[in-house]
Design a protein around this motif. Structure first.
Motif, PDB file in Angstrom:
ATOM      1  N   ILE A   1     -18.455  87.302 -34.024  1.00  0.00           N
ATOM      2  CA  ILE A   1     -18.046  87.750 -32.689  1.00  0.00           C
ATOM      3  C   ILE A   1     -16.576  87.387 -32.487  1.00  0.00           C
ATOM      4  N   PRO A   2     -15.750  88.313 -31.996  1.00  0.00           N
ATOM      5  CA  PRO A   2     -14.339  87.977 -31.758  1.00  0.00           C
ATOM      6  C   PRO A   2     -14.217  86.733 -30.877  1.00  0.00           C
ATOM      7  N   GLY A   3     -13.408  85.774 -31.324  1.00  0.00           N
ATOM      8  CA  GLY A   3     -13.217  84.539 -30.551  1.00  0.00           C
ATOM      9  C   GLY A   3     -14.178  83.423 -30.908  1.00  0.00           C
ATOM     10  N   LEU A   4     -15.215  83.722 -31.730  1.00  0.00           N
ATOM     11  CA  LEU A   4     -16.165  82.682 -32.142  1.00  0.00           C
ATOM     12  C   LEU A   4     -15.555  81.899 -33.309  1.00  0.00           C
ATOM     13  N   THR A   5     -15.143  80.659 -33.051  1.00  0.00           N
ATOM     14  CA  THR A   5     -14.520  79.852 -34.114  1.00  0.00           C
ATOM     15  C   THR A   5     -15.600  79.310 -35.052  1.00  0.00           C
ATOM     16  N   ASP A   6     -15.176  78.837 -36.227  1.00  0.00           N
ATOM     17  CA  ASP A   6     -16.119  78.237 -37.178  1.00  0.00           C
ATOM     18  C   ASP A   6     -16.854  77.059 -36.531  1.00  0.00           C
ATOM     19  N   GLU A   7     -16.118  76.302 -35.742  1.00  0.00           N
ATOM     20  CA  GLU A   7     -16.683  75.113 -35.092  1.00  0.00           C
ATOM     21  C   GLU A   7     -17.772  75.521 -34.095  1.00  0.00           C
ATOM     22  N   MET A   8     -17.477  76.559 -33.296  1.00  0.00           N
ATOM     23  CA  MET A   8     -18.461  77.054 -32.324  1.00  0.00           C
ATOM     24  C   MET A   8     -19.695  77.591 -33.046  1.00  0.00           C
ATOM     25  N   TRP A   9     -19.456  78.288 -34.155  1.00  0.00           N
ATOM     26  CA  TRP A   9     -20.572  78.866 -34.917  1.00  0.00           C
ATOM     27  C   TRP A   9     -21.458  77.760 -35.487  1.00  0.00           C
ATOM     28  N   ARG A  10     -20.836  76.703 -36.016  1.00  0.00           N
ATOM     29  CA  ARG A  10     -21.615  75.562 -36.525  1.00  0.00           C
ATOM     30  C   ARG A  10     -22.485  74.982 -35.401  1.00  0.00           C
ATOM     31  N   LYS A  11     -21.882  74.876 -34.210  1.00  0.00           N
ATOM     32  CA  LYS A  11     -22.601  74.316 -33.054  1.00  0.00           C
ATOM     33  C   LYS A  11     -23.796  75.207 -32.685  1.00  0.00           C
ATOM     34  N   ASN A  12     -23.607  76.529 -32.736  1.00  0.00           N
ATOM     35  CA  ASN A  12     -24.729  77.454 -32.471  1.00  0.00           C
ATOM     36  C   ASN A  12     -25.876  77.206 -33.442  1.00  0.00           C
ATOM     37  N   ILE A  13     -25.543  77.072 -34.730  1.00  0.00           N
ATOM     38  CA  ILE A  13     -26.586  76.848 -35.749  1.00  0.00           C
ATOM     39  C   ILE A  13     -27.267  75.493 -35.520  1.00  0.00           C
ATOM     40  N   GLU A  14     -26.461  74.464 -35.242  1.00  0.00           N
ATOM     41  CA  GLU A  14     -27.021  73.120 -35.015  1.00  0.00           C
ATOM     42  C   GLU A  14     -27.957  73.109 -33.807  1.00  0.00           C
ATOM     43  N   THR A  15     -27.557  73.828 -32.746  1.00  0.00           N
ATOM     44  CA  THR A  15     -28.415  73.901 -31.549  1.00  0.00           C
ATOM     45  C   THR A  15     -29.746  74.552 -31.915  1.00  0.00           C
ATOM     46  N   ALA A  16     -29.676  75.652 -32.673  1.00  0.00           N
ATOM     47  CA  ALA A  16     -30.912  76.346 -33.104  1.00  0.00           C
ATOM     48  C   ALA A  16     -31.798  75.392 -33.911  1.00  0.00           C
ATOM     49  N   LEU A  17     -31.181  74.647 -34.830  1.00  0.00           N
ATOM     50  CA  LEU A  17     -31.949  73.744 -35.696  1.00  0.00           C
ATOM     51  C   LEU A  17     -32.590  72.600 -34.914  1.00  0.00           C
ATOM     52  N   SER A  18     -31.979  72.221 -33.789  1.00  0.00           N
ATOM     53  CA  SER A  18     -32.473  71.059 -33.037  1.00  0.00           C
ATOM     54  C   SER A  18     -33.878  71.283 -32.461  1.00  0.00           C
ATOM     55  N   PHE A  19     -34.341  72.542 -32.421  1.00  0.00           N
ATOM     56  CA  PHE A  19     -35.677  72.828 -31.882  1.00  0.00           C
ATOM     57  C   PHE A  19     -36.760  72.843 -32.957  1.00  0.00           C
ATOM     58  N   GLY A  20     -36.367  72.617 -34.220  1.00  0.00           N
ATOM     59  CA  GLY A  20     -37.352  72.608 -35.305  1.00  0.00           C
ATOM     60  C   GLY A  20     -37.964  73.975 -35.576  1.00  0.00           C
TER      61      GLY A  20
END
Length: 377
Positions: A160-179
């Protein structure tokens, strides 16, 4: 084993990137549910020798249906088809439809798998995509759903335009936090005639960049594999025993019936697709006519489909199967066409199976189209 896909052609609002068939008017919802049930009955002879292993509600947004409507459609499948003892029954749902009460109700229904359209945990991105939910709803719904459902998949969009690598990592980590045991993730693609295309053309949003998407894809693969996910299809990652049975059947060339406007079907030889117009679909079903067009696949069509689906999955393309099913001419053609990708280390052959390398994965669709067998019949 085979599957039934039921297309629910309604959404509360149109996401800017979507080019699937749906309507934002719910006026004909009751009529549509009855028509879907009728089509299920009208097509039962197509599966007289098949056992249904998966029922999948896609869309549109299937969670706009009430639980009673969903249960009614499932019961029509059970009444008219042979169904395995414990089928995978998936409901695609949006977070704004999944209140705690609704999740509890669903957990008592035959639905045993939720596929939740999260897309992002960032407010600004959800607004840009015109999603119907906000990030608080995304987090609340996953918190509640994971209490009542074991088998959950969620969708995320990258590039997505404007989605930095750091933000993307955070999105994945948030998803993973729910198991969650399954994640589907796609690059933002700009389809013609979508609101997103218009926003880009008028300079309101930047054009997505392939380089950014490729980088996000690498981060995704690396992070999920580190967390015990198997990258079993280009856009799909599952823990052991949590691959989507519905989607795997499609990639492995099993038969399926698509119910509803715009839904596709496949019987091993013919591909069919229903008319992508709600009013014409309803009229046709009410007149006891199936609104379907079909084409019989040529040997080249079947070869091309196997190349496309095989390269996208961990099962790869079996050179032995190419020879036995399609003949030496196709095998020689494939070997010649794939040589440059083997030289560039984008493809590899192991145990007579052709697969993309880690470097070639993001380019799979482009590589596959270069291996297609064209105009040779």
């Amino acid at each position: 084993m085979s599957g039934i896909y039921i297309h629910i052609p309604f959404c509360k609002q149109a996401c800017h990137y979507c080019d699937f068939h749906f309507s934002t008017s719910m006026k004909k919802k009751d009529e549509m549910v009855l028509a879907l049930a009728k089509e299920i009955v009208m097509r039962k002879n197509e599966f007289s020798n098949e056992v249904v292993e998966t029922i999948y509600f896609g869309g549109g947004t299937p969670s706009v249906l009430s639980n009673d409507e969903i249960n009614f459609l499932i019961s029509e499948v059970y009444k008219n088809y042979s169904v395995v003892e414990n089928p995978e029954i998936t409901l695609e749902a949006n977070p704004d439809d999944l209140s705690t009460e609704r999740i509890i109700e669903l957990s008592k229904s035959p639905v045993n798998r939720l596929s939740i359209g999260i897309q992002s945990f960032y407010e600004e991105e959800l607004k840009m995509m015109n999603r119907a939910h906000n990030s608080t709803e995304a987090i609340n719904c996953l918190t509640e759903a994971s209490k009542y459902f074991d088998n959950i998949s969620l969708d995320l969009i990258y590039g997505i335009p404007g989605l930095t690598d750091e933000m993307w990592r955070k999105n994945i980590e948030t998803a993973l936090s729910f198991g969650i045991p399954h994640i589907s993730s796609y690059a933002l693609t700009v389809e013609p005639k979508t609101a997103l295309r218009k926003l880009i053309d008028t300079g309101k949003i930047a054009e997505p960049q392939d380089e950014v998407a490729s980088n996000h894809f690498m981060i995704l693969v690396e992070t999920l594999e580190k967390n015990g996910f198997i990258h079993y299809e280009l856009s799909n990652f599952g823990k052991e025993n949590y691959f989507s049975k519905n989607n795997s059947a499609y990639w492995l060339g099993k038969k399926y019936i698509g119910i509803g406007p715009s839904a596709h079907s496949y019987d091993g030889e013919k591909r069919g697709w229903n008319i992508a117009n709600n009013s014409l679909y309803l009229k046709s079903i009410q007149n006891n006519e199936l609104p379907i067009e079909t084409e019989t696949l040529t040997i080249s069509d079947r070869y091309n489909e196997y190349i496309m689906t095989g390269l996208r999955t961990i099962w790869g393309v079996s050179l032995e199967r190419i020879e036995t099913e399609f003949g030496l001419e196709y095998l020689d053609y494939l070997k010649n066409q794939s040589q440059k990708f083997l030289n560039d280390e984008l493809l590899s052959i192991e145990n007579n199976i052709l697969k993309p390398t880690a470097k070639g994965k993001f380019l799979t669709d482009g590589i596959a189209s270069d291996l297609f067998y064209l105009n040779l019949e």
